[in-house]
Design a protein around this motif. Structure first.
Motif, PDB file in Angstrom:
ATOM      1  N   PRO A  23       0.821  -1.224   0.000  1.00  0.00           N
ATOM      2  CA  PRO A  23       0.000   0.000   0.000  1.00  0.00           C
ATOM      3  C   PRO A  23       0.853   1.272   0.000  1.00  0.00           C
ATOM      4  O   PRO A  23       0.492   2.258  -0.641  1.00  0.00           O
ATOM      5  CB  PRO A  23      -0.814  -0.086   1.292  1.00  0.00           C
ATOM      6  N   SER A  24       1.976   1.235   0.687  1.00  0.00           N
ATOM      7  CA  SER A  24       2.866   2.403   0.694  1.00  0.00           C
ATOM      8  C   SER A  24       3.446   2.626  -0.694  1.00  0.00           C
ATOM      9  O   SER A  24       3.524   3.755  -1.176  1.00  0.00           O
ATOM     10  CB  SER A  24       3.987   2.209   1.722  1.00  0.00           C
ATOM     11  N   GLU A  30       1.660   5.726  -7.368  1.00  0.00           N
ATOM     12  CA  GLU A  30       0.440   6.061  -8.106  1.00  0.00           C
ATOM     13  C   GLU A  30      -0.224   7.342  -7.614  1.00  0.00           C
ATOM     14  O   GLU A  30      -0.574   8.201  -8.411  1.00  0.00           O
ATOM     15  CB  GLU A  30      -0.543   4.888  -8.030  1.00  0.00           C
ATOM     16  N   THR A  31      -0.401   7.471  -6.307  1.00  0.00           N
ATOM     17  CA  THR A  31      -1.107   8.633  -5.781  1.00  0.00           C
ATOM     18  C   THR A  31      -0.257   9.892  -5.897  1.00  0.00           C
ATOM     19  O   THR A  31      -0.721  10.920  -6.395  1.00  0.00           O
ATOM     20  CB  THR A  31      -1.520   8.396  -4.312  1.00  0.00           C
ATOM     21  N   LEU A  32       0.999   9.821  -5.431  1.00  0.00           N
ATOM     22  CA  LEU A  32       1.884  10.979  -5.561  1.00  0.00           C
ATOM     23  C   LEU A  32       2.500  11.072  -6.953  1.00  0.00           C
ATOM     24  O   LEU A  32       2.995  12.121  -7.349  1.00  0.00           O
ATOM     25  CB  LEU A  32       2.998  10.937  -4.514  1.00  0.00           C
ATOM     26  N   GLY A  33       2.511   9.961  -7.699  1.00  0.00           N
ATOM     27  CA  GLY A  33       3.020   9.966  -9.061  1.00  0.00           C
ATOM     28  C   GLY A  33       4.528  10.071  -9.175  1.00  0.00           C
ATOM     29  O   GLY A  33       5.045  10.536 -10.196  1.00  0.00           O
ATOM     30  N   LEU A  34       5.261   9.622  -8.143  1.00  0.00           N
ATOM     31  CA  LEU A  34       6.728   9.703  -8.207  1.00  0.00           C
ATOM     32  C   LEU A  34       7.283   8.662  -9.176  1.00  0.00           C
ATOM     33  O   LEU A  34       6.908   7.495  -9.124  1.00  0.00           O
ATOM     34  CB  LEU A  34       7.332   9.489  -6.815  1.00  0.00           C
ATOM     35  N   PRO A  35       8.181   9.062 -10.064  1.00  0.00           N
ATOM     36  CA  PRO A  35       8.775   8.101 -10.991  1.00  0.00           C
ATOM     37  C   PRO A  35       9.803   7.208 -10.290  1.00  0.00           C
ATOM     38  O   PRO A  35      10.484   7.631  -9.360  1.00  0.00           O
ATOM     39  CB  PRO A  35       9.455   8.986 -12.043  1.00  0.00           C
ATOM     40  N   LEU A  36       9.879   5.975 -10.754  1.00  0.00           N
ATOM     41  CA  LEU A  36      10.863   5.032 -10.222  1.00  0.00           C
ATOM     42  C   LEU A  36      12.258   5.377 -10.703  1.00  0.00           C
ATOM     43  O   LEU A  36      12.448   5.752 -11.863  1.00  0.00           O
ATOM     44  CB  LEU A  36      10.556   3.614 -10.705  1.00  0.00           C
ATOM     45  N   ALA A  52      12.156   0.182  -2.841  1.00  0.00           N
ATOM     46  CA  ALA A  52      11.859   0.923  -4.063  1.00  0.00           C
ATOM     47  C   ALA A  52      12.444   2.314  -3.912  1.00  0.00           C
ATOM     48  O   ALA A  52      12.383   2.911  -2.837  1.00  0.00           O
ATOM     49  CB  ALA A  52      10.355   1.013  -4.296  1.00  0.00           C
ATOM     50  N   CYS A  53      13.014   2.817  -4.986  1.00  0.00           N
ATOM     51  CA  CYS A  53      13.607   4.149  -4.961  1.00  0.00           C
ATOM     52  C   CYS A  53      12.920   5.007  -6.022  1.00  0.00           C
ATOM     53  O   CYS A  53      12.833   4.614  -7.182  1.00  0.00           O
ATOM     54  CB  CYS A  53      15.107   4.069  -5.227  1.00  0.00           C
ATOM     55  N   PHE A  54      12.434   6.160  -5.591  1.00  0.00           N
ATOM     56  CA  PHE A  54      11.745   7.091  -6.468  1.00  0.00           C
ATOM     57  C   PHE A  54      12.603   8.336  -6.660  1.00  0.00           C
ATOM     58  O   PHE A  54      13.412   8.684  -5.816  1.00  0.00           O
ATOM     59  CB  PHE A  54      10.406   7.517  -5.863  1.00  0.00           C
TER      60      PHE A  54
END
Length: 141
Positions: A23-24, A30-36, A52-54
């Motif tokens: 969920p995090s 998705e919600t904040l839309g940060l790219p990987l 995961a690194c954004f």
């Protein structure tokens, strides 16, 4: 960057420790839309973690499964105590517009956009799935 003898080169990243990774991950991706910044070994998205690194502007914002960090430092698992220990601050061009986008994505704001005159900025606040406080801020450089 000096570091006073440490050989400090730069600020590398903020790493948010989470217990329930998926969920995090969805919230930040998705919600904040940060790219990987990186994909997993198979070229996919690391939806189930443990890491995961954004990309967040000029720095990295990473998620890491808290149990893995605890094991790495030899710490015993402790439950969160509910007190904010960190605020993830994201600078946006327009706080009001960003807040509306997030609300359209189902986010309930903790605090609506407001001017913080003593800070010299406009801010709004929300929480990630495990309670991490997120601040959206807008200011002139």
């Amino acid at each position: 960057m000096s570091g006073d003898g440490l050989g400090l080169l730069s600020y590398a990243q903020t790493r948010v420790l989470v217990d329930d990774f998926a969920p995090s991950y969805r919230f930040y991706r998705e919600t904040l839309g940060l790219p990987l910044k990186h994909r997993d070994e198979a070229g996919g998205e690391p939806v189930d973690g443990p890491y995961a690194c954004f990309v967040a502007g000029d720095t990295d914002l990473a998620l890491f499964q808290r149990a893995f960090m605890e094991a790495a430092v030899g710490a015993e698992h402790r439950p969160r105590d509910g007190v904010d220990a960190v605020v993830v601050v994201l600078r946006v061009a327009d706080v009001d517009a960003a807040a509306k986008v997030l609300e359209s994505r189902g986010v309930e704001l903790t605090a609506a956009p407001a001017d913080q005159q003593t800070w010299g900025m406009r801010v709004a606040h929300l929480r990630a799935p495990e309670g991490t406080l997120i601040e959206l801020c807008q200011y002139d450089s």
